[in-house]
Design a protein around this motif. Structure first.
Motif, PDB file in Angstrom:
ATOM      1  N   GLU A 184       0.821  -1.210   0.000  1.00 26.75           N
ATOM      2  CA  GLU A 184       0.000   0.000   0.000  1.00 26.75           C
ATOM      3  C   GLU A 184       0.856   1.262   0.000  1.00 26.75           C
ATOM      4  N   ARG A 185       1.933   1.240   0.757  1.00 24.70           N
ATOM      5  CA  ARG A 185       2.797   2.420   0.833  1.00 24.70           C
ATOM      6  C   ARG A 185       3.362   2.772  -0.540  1.00 24.70           C
ATOM      7  N   LEU A 188       0.641   3.904  -3.026  1.00 22.76           N
ATOM      8  CA  LEU A 188       0.258   5.290  -2.761  1.00 22.76           C
ATOM      9  C   LEU A 188       1.255   6.274  -3.364  1.00 22.76           C
ATOM     10  N   TYR A 206      -8.260  -2.942  -0.876  1.00 25.68           N
ATOM     11  CA  TYR A 206      -9.380  -2.609   0.010  1.00 25.68           C
ATOM     12  C   TYR A 206     -10.615  -3.461  -0.269  1.00 25.68           C
ATOM     13  N   GLY A 211      -6.344  -3.397   3.238  1.00 25.01           N
ATOM     14  CA  GLY A 211      -5.761  -2.060   3.350  1.00 25.01           C
ATOM     15  C   GLY A 211      -5.551  -1.639   4.794  1.00 25.01           C
ATOM     16  N   ASP A 213      -5.854   1.667   5.986  1.00 23.54           N
ATOM     17  CA  ASP A 213      -6.685   2.805   6.385  1.00 23.54           C
ATOM     18  C   ASP A 213      -8.024   2.300   6.936  1.00 23.54           C
ATOM     19  N   LYS A 214      -8.288   2.614   8.207  1.00 26.78           N
ATOM     20  CA  LYS A 214      -9.526   2.135   8.847  1.00 26.78           C
ATOM     21  C   LYS A 214     -10.531   3.270   9.074  1.00 26.78           C
ATOM     22  N   SER A 215     -10.296   4.407   8.421  1.00 26.10           N
ATOM     23  CA  SER A 215     -11.181   5.554   8.652  1.00 26.10           C
ATOM     24  C   SER A 215     -12.542   5.377   7.967  1.00 26.10           C
ATOM     25  N   TYR A 216     -12.611   4.484   6.992  1.00 22.59           N
ATOM     26  CA  TYR A 216     -13.867   4.143   6.314  1.00 22.59           C
ATOM     27  C   TYR A 216     -13.951   2.632   6.201  1.00 22.59           C
ATOM     28  N   SER A 218     -13.841  -0.772   4.313  1.00 24.69           N
ATOM     29  CA  SER A 218     -12.943  -1.138   3.199  1.00 24.69           C
ATOM     30  C   SER A 218     -13.586  -0.960   1.833  1.00 24.69           C
ATOM     31  N   ILE A 221     -13.519   2.687   0.611  1.00 22.16           N
ATOM     32  CA  ILE A 221     -12.216   3.094   0.079  1.00 22.16           C
ATOM     33  C   ILE A 221     -11.947   2.383  -1.246  1.00 22.16           C
ATOM     34  N   TYR A 263     -10.195  11.929  -3.769  1.00 20.39           N
ATOM     35  CA  TYR A 263      -9.053  11.288  -4.421  1.00 20.39           C
ATOM     36  C   TYR A 263      -8.804  11.885  -5.806  1.00 20.39           C
TER      37      TYR A 263
END
Length: 272
Positions: A184-185, A188, A206, A211, A213-216, A218, A221, A263
């Motif tokens: 992922e890094r 990105l 995702y 992934g 990022d857990k702000s949303y 999967s 995202i 995005y």
């Protein structure tokens, strides 16, 4: 009534006989073409094989391809040979597959003579290409570890395509231990410079809940990345985006569309 039935039987028998005779002639012509080819009687081989090739006979297209590739009885035309091999390879004809692979390997080995020294001299594009040649066995034996090393050098030199390839290597464990966080890094890094395939692969991470990022959710995202990859022309992303729409409830879909716009503004618009 009896005469009609008899006529039908007579016509059927005639059609069957014609089919058998046509098949026999077809096989005989192919056999004659093969014998002429093996005897290096290329004038006869061309005469026998060309009509069969036009009818789609893959044995004939493969032999004609060899004649075009090597200039045997025909003007040398490597591109035409490639098209003839591809015609058979596309329907799984093993001899055509092998002929196409051998022809491409000749081209790759020729390419390697310029790519190798350029990569060793520090050209980032050449380093990335040499990585691909090692990974997929283009003109050489496959060497995933060497591929990863060349990708790393090119990626650290700032080449976006190589940064994507590093992400893909970590994603699938090609030449390096599988590591989704590292995948992922690197994806990105490439996506932030407008790389479409990196966006697509971020979407796949995702959509498989891999992934970081857990702000949303999967799938939210995943949709955001797939939508942008689709907008940039990735046909597979378009199909996955449609499936994601069916999975998301109305609230999550609204969030997904909003994130997709974020995005777009961040990763796509600056490179349009």
């Amino acid at each position: 009534m009896g005469d009609v039935s008899m006529n039908k039987k007579t016509l059927l028998a005639a059609a069957l006989l014609l089919s058998i005779n046509t098949t026999a002639v077809f096989a005989a012509n192919l056999g004659k073409g093969i014998k002429a080819f093996e005897a290096q009687d290329y004038a006869t081989a061309v005469q026998e094989l060309e009509p069969l090739a036009k009818e789609g006979n893959v044995d004939a297209t493969n032999l004609l391809g060899q004649m075009y590739e090597n200039g045997w009885g025909l003007d040398k035309d490597v591109e035409k040979a490639k098209r003839l091999y591809t015609q058979g390879a596309n329907v799984g004809h093993l001899k055509s597959v092998n002929s196409l692979r051998a022809l491409k390997n000749k081209e790759y080995r020729k390419e390697l003579k310029t790519v190798q020294p350029a990569a060793e001299s520090g050209d980032a594009h050449a380093m990335n290409r040499l990585g691909e040649m090692n990974e997929f066995g283009y003109g050489m034996d496959r060497n995933p570890t060497a591929a990863f090393n060349w990708y790393s050098k090119a990626a650290n030199a700032g080449l976006v395509a190589a940064q994507h390839n590093i992400g893909r290597s970590y994603n699938f464990g090609t030449g390096v231990n599988q590591n989704f966080a590292e995948a992922e890094r690197w994806y990105l890094k490439a996506a932030s410079q407008g790389h479409t395939d990196a966006m697509f692969f971020l979407g796949t991470l995702y959509s498989n809940a891999l992934g970081m990022d857990k702000s949303y959710h999967s799938d939210v995202i995943a949709y955001a990345w797939m939508h942008n990859a689709a907008q940039l022309g990735n046909n597979t992303a378009q199909a996955i985006e449609k499936r994601l729409v069916m999975k998301l409830n109305s609230s999550d879909l609204a969030s997904a569309k909003s994130l997709a716009q974020t995005y777009f503004d961040k990763y796509v618009a600056p490179y349009k």
